[in-house]
Design a protein around this motif. Structure first.
Motif, PDB file in Angstrom:
ATOM      1  N   ALA A  83       0.852  -1.192   0.000  1.00  0.00           N
ATOM      2  CA  ALA A  83       0.000   0.000   0.000  1.00  0.00           C
ATOM      3  C   ALA A  83       0.883   1.236   0.000  1.00  0.00           C
ATOM      4  O   ALA A  83       1.981   1.235   0.570  1.00  0.00           O
ATOM      5  CB  ALA A  83      -0.926   0.012   1.215  1.00  0.00           C
ATOM      6  N   PHE A  84       0.430   2.274  -0.654  1.00  0.00           N
ATOM      7  CA  PHE A  84       1.138   3.549  -0.635  1.00  0.00           C
ATOM      8  C   PHE A  84       0.120   4.647  -0.901  1.00  0.00           C
ATOM      9  O   PHE A  84      -1.027   4.388  -1.250  1.00  0.00           O
ATOM     10  CB  PHE A  84       2.259   3.580  -1.678  1.00  0.00           C
ATOM     11  N   GLU A  85       0.544   5.890  -0.736  1.00  0.00           N
ATOM     12  CA  GLU A  85      -0.350   7.002  -1.032  1.00  0.00           C
ATOM     13  C   GLU A  85       0.466   8.160  -1.594  1.00  0.00           C
ATOM     14  O   GLU A  85       1.657   8.308  -1.305  1.00  0.00           O
ATOM     15  CB  GLU A  85      -1.109   7.437   0.215  1.00  0.00           C
ATOM     16  N   PHE A  86      -0.191   8.960  -2.428  1.00  0.00           N
ATOM     17  CA  PHE A  86       0.458  10.149  -2.966  1.00  0.00           C
ATOM     18  C   PHE A  86       0.386  11.264  -1.934  1.00  0.00           C
ATOM     19  O   PHE A  86      -0.641  11.456  -1.274  1.00  0.00           O
ATOM     20  CB  PHE A  86      -0.228  10.594  -4.265  1.00  0.00           C
ATOM     21  N   ARG A  87       1.476  12.000  -1.818  1.00  0.00           N
ATOM     22  CA  ARG A  87       1.508  13.104  -0.861  1.00  0.00           C
ATOM     23  C   ARG A  87       0.597  14.243  -1.331  1.00  0.00           C
ATOM     24  O   ARG A  87       0.354  14.398  -2.524  1.00  0.00           O
ATOM     25  CB  ARG A  87       2.942  13.608  -0.710  1.00  0.00           C
ATOM     26  N   GLU A  88       0.151  15.012  -0.373  1.00  0.00           N
ATOM     27  CA  GLU A  88      -0.727  16.131  -0.705  1.00  0.00           C
ATOM     28  C   GLU A  88       0.030  17.126  -1.578  1.00  0.00           C
ATOM     29  O   GLU A  88       1.143  17.550  -1.246  1.00  0.00           O
ATOM     30  CB  GLU A  88      -1.186  16.817   0.582  1.00  0.00           C
ATOM     31  N   PRO A  89      -0.545  17.525  -2.732  1.00  0.00           N
ATOM     32  CA  PRO A  89       0.134  18.496  -3.605  1.00  0.00           C
ATOM     33  C   PRO A  89       0.333  19.825  -2.889  1.00  0.00           C
ATOM     34  O   PRO A  89      -0.464  20.220  -2.032  1.00  0.00           O
ATOM     35  CB  PRO A  89      -0.829  18.649  -4.791  1.00  0.00           C
ATOM     36  N   VAL A  90       1.418  20.517  -3.262  1.00  0.00           N
ATOM     37  CA  VAL A  90       1.697  21.827  -2.671  1.00  0.00           C
ATOM     38  C   VAL A  90       0.616  22.822  -3.064  1.00  0.00           C
ATOM     39  O   VAL A  90       0.199  23.666  -2.264  1.00  0.00           O
ATOM     40  CB  VAL A  90       3.086  22.334  -3.135  1.00  0.00           C
ATOM     41  N   SER A  91       0.130  22.737  -4.313  1.00  0.00           N
ATOM     42  CA  SER A  91      -0.929  23.640  -4.788  1.00  0.00           C
ATOM     43  C   SER A  91      -1.778  22.906  -5.816  1.00  0.00           C
ATOM     44  O   SER A  91      -1.374  21.864  -6.344  1.00  0.00           O
ATOM     45  CB  SER A  91      -0.320  24.898  -5.413  1.00  0.00           C
ATOM     46  N   LEU A  92      -2.948  23.455  -6.115  1.00  0.00           N
ATOM     47  CA  LEU A  92      -3.847  22.882  -7.105  1.00  0.00           C
ATOM     48  C   LEU A  92      -4.313  23.990  -8.058  1.00  0.00           C
ATOM     49  O   LEU A  92      -5.397  24.573  -7.872  1.00  0.00           O
ATOM     50  CB  LEU A  92      -5.055  22.226  -6.434  1.00  0.00           C
ATOM     51  N   PRO A  93      -3.505  24.330  -9.061  1.00  0.00           N
ATOM     52  CA  PRO A  93      -3.932  25.365 -10.010  1.00  0.00           C
ATOM     53  C   PRO A  93      -5.179  24.920 -10.769  1.00  0.00           C
ATOM     54  O   PRO A  93      -5.350  23.735 -11.058  1.00  0.00           O
ATOM     55  CB  PRO A  93      -2.731  25.487 -10.955  1.00  0.00           C
ATOM     56  N   ASN A  94      -6.044  25.881 -11.050  1.00  0.00           N
ATOM     57  CA  ASN A  94      -7.274  25.559 -11.779  1.00  0.00           C
ATOM     58  C   ASN A  94      -7.567  26.683 -12.782  1.00  0.00           C
ATOM     59  O   ASN A  94      -7.802  27.820 -12.364  1.00  0.00           O
ATOM     60  CB  ASN A  94      -8.435  25.403 -10.806  1.00  0.00           C
TER      61      ASN A  94
END
Length: 649
Positions: free
Chosen positions: A299-310
């Motif tokens: 099992a693994f998970e992706f780290r929270e992104p620094v930002s989410l441009p939209n």
């Protein structure tokens, strides 16, 4: 039937099978499942007698014809059709019998040879071989092309078609879907459902196994267990069996504790010594149950992104391709934060080209690609070696990455991080070139996680992953807060992750309004329409030719004039296509020359390690570019052929 009785098989010091017993009935379709490295391919080698059991008996009916996909890349100038025909061992034996009789002038033998040829279906064998090729994604212009003209992935499709051509009683297929796109996978699934022999298949594609198999063999910790049912049924039954076993183990532990307590309490008392001794003997006779020690799930998970441009990025009138060759054009799409986009389309249509362009691996040929502020792309290449260095180990990859995308990390921190992806001990320094496909894929996933991307571009990420790792990837993607763009032939992953689809076809990218079931129906209907169009064009051409032959001389002159005008119009219509083909021919010649030069450099063995790695990466990039250009060349040729056929010329 196939029988294994108390079989023990060792590979070096590793025990692959330990006291394995199983019976497989004729006509059964069996899925062989287990973790990577469990020994599934070794079991295939045991059935084909490439390996022999250290103990026990293996029985396969002697008269059974056996077929499997050869793993070596063929090197021959024979045509694709002839190469596939050679897989029909019954037909080849009949041909040999007839040729020998004709050489000896044996009339009786010649008659027998013709009967054998008829029994082997010689009259339609070529058509059957070409039907297999077309089903696996080859175009009409490719079926007579020499085998040596195809790239590695397409040669593996040729090997698969050759195996399917064999009238086998037992077919062994080891990961047959790895080199297929979704179109060819759907076709293969339908073909195997109709197959009447015994089928034993290794696959990590859950939906593929569910659609085909009705028996599941599970190889785990050298134990082989048979379950009735497809993969989904196997999972449910195994979970229930593990629960029952654990309950029995816990009950036995309570009984052991009770007996031991009596023994400890009364063994010194003369009045109870006999009863205590009786319980000691009961403990000694008891057949101890082992606890359920399930292998730790990955099992693994992706780290929270620094930002989410939209929006993440915007494509306006973008064209993608190589050199002067455009594969996909006029792309006008916007990618928003949080989207889950599945990219559909047949091989050669430009899915990977589109992803590489978005991933900054190659420049757009035209148009504008605008990235949102703070866009961080994580790219999983279909060929892992596009982003890995074969002469370096996982730790060296992570050390370099840590310097590039985050503050310098301590070696122990990087080792701990790699341990989460099953790289432990000396494995962190093992050259990537010597790792298995699944290990390379896990390393790429580790590098993606470290980068903290907000846009994931995944091009066939599951090709070498086992089912447990695929499930871990699916869970991680569903929990990922950023945007996902996914190219995959794994329908389970597409269903679980994507909530919308883009279709790459005929040089265009457009939204696909529907789910994967709708896409499969669309593929079927598209194939039917193409077949109807070809049939109608052939009928029209035949009628025109018949009318021309019966016309008067005056009418014939008019017809010739009209025909000349039609040819001129046809030349005008096809000129851009022919011009693009000429450009591709020049690029292919240049790239082929560069590939030969790189291969010659690498063959000398005189290059420094860094130079070898760089030349290897360039050689891979050149090979990919050649593959894309060849597919575009074939697509253009088919367009010209279709226009010519429709014009009746």
């Amino acid at each position: 039937m196939i029988t294994l009785k108390n079989v023990v098989l060792r590979r070096g010091t590793k025990v692959v099978l330990d006291d394995a017993s199983v019976v497989l009935q004729p006509g059964e379709k069996i899925g062989l499942v287990g973790r990577n490295g469990a020994g599934k391919s070794s079991l295939f080698a045991l059935l084909t007698e490439r390996l022999h059991a250290d103990r026990g008996d293996v029985e396969v009916p002697k008269h059974w014809r056996m077929a499997e996909v050869a793993q070596h890349m063929p090197e021959t100038e024979a045509s694709a059709t002839d190469f596939v025909l050679e897989g029909d061992t019954r037909l080849m034996a009949a041909r040999e019998l007839l040729a020998k009789a004709e050489a000896e002038g044996d009339g009786h033998g010649i008659a027998e040879g013709h009967v054998a040829m008829s029994d082997a279906g010689a009259f339609d064998a070529r058509a059957r071989a070409q039907a297999l090729l077309m089903g696996l994604g080859f175009k009409g212009t490719q079926v007579d092309a020499p085998v040596n003209s195809f790239s590695g992935g397409w040669r593996m499709r040729l090997q698969l078609a050759r195996a399917l051509m064999c009238p086998a009683d037992l077919m062994l297929l080891d990961e047959p879907t790895n080199h297929l796109d979704l179109d060819a996978l759907v076709w293969l699934e339908a073909w195997l459902q109709r197959y009447e022999g015994t089928l034993l298949i290794i696959s990590h594609d859950r939906e593929f196994l569910d659609a085909i198999t009705r028996v599941t063999l599970h190889l785990d910790e050298a134990k082989l267990t048979r379950y009735g049912g497809n993969y989904t049924a196997f999972e449910a039954m195994r979970a229930e069996r593990m629960e029952q076993h654990q309950a029995a183990f816990e009950k036995q532990q309570d009984r052991i504790a009770h007996l031991q307590k009596f023994i400890d309490r009364f063994k010194a008392k003369a009045t109870k010594a006999k009863q205590a001794q009786s319980r000691v003997k009961a403990l000694e006779r008891m057949e101890r149950l082992a606890p359920v020690l399930a292998s730790a799930d990955f099992a693994f998970e992706f780290r929270e992104p620094v930002s989410l441009p939209n929006p993440m990025l915007s494509l306006r009138d973008v064209a993608c391709g190589y050199g002067e060759t455009t594969i996909v054009r006029d792309i006008n799409r916007t990618v928003l934060a949080g989207q889950r986009i599945g990219i559909l389309g047949a091989n050669g249509q430009g899915k990977s080209t589109l992803v590489k362009t978005v991933a900054r691996m190659q420049k757009a040929l035209a148009g504008t690609l605008t990235e949102g502020k703070g866009l961080a792309i994580g790219y999983f290449a279909q060929q892992e070696m596009d982003v890995l260095r074969p002469d370096e180990g996982p730790l060296a990859h992570m050390s370099r990455l840590a310097k590039e995308v985050s503050p310098q990390a301590r070696e122990q921190e990087l080792r701990d991080f790699l341990g989460q992806f099953r790289f432990t001990g000396d494995m962190v320094n093992q050259a990537v070139g010597s790792l298995s496909g699944g290990e390379k894929a896990r390393l790429v996933l580790a590098m993606l996680v470290w980068q903290r991307p907000n846009l994931l571009l995944l091009d066939e990420p599951t090709n070498h992953l086992d089912l447990q790792t695929r499930e871990a990837l699916s869970m991680a993607l569903n929990e990922f807060e950023g945007t996902v763009m996914l190219v995959s032939h794994d329908r389970a992953l597409l269903r679980e992750v994507c909530d919308e689809f883009w279709l790459v076809a005929k040089g265009q990218v457009s939204p696909f309004d529907g789910d994967l079931d709708d896409y499969q129906r669309w593929l079927l209907e598209t194939a039917r329409e193409a077949a109807r169009a070809i049939k109608e064009a052939s009928r029209s051409a035949a009628e025109a030719q018949k009318a021309q032959s019966s016309a008067s001389p005056a009418n014939q002159r008019e017809d010739r004039k009209a025909s000349a005008q039609a040819r001129a119009k046809l030349n005008e219509q096809t000129r851009p296509l022919r011009k693009e083909i000429e450009s591709i021919d020049k690029q292919l010649a240049k790239l082929s020359q560069e590939r030969e030069s790189l291969e010659a450099e690498l063959a000398t063995g005189a290059l420094a390690p860094a130079a070898i790695a760089e030349s290897g990466r360039r050689l891979k990039a050149v090979g990919d570019e050649i593959d894309e250009l060849e597919m575009r060349w074939l697509e253009l040729s088919e367009q010209i052929e279709a226009i010519t056929t429709a014009a009746g010329l």
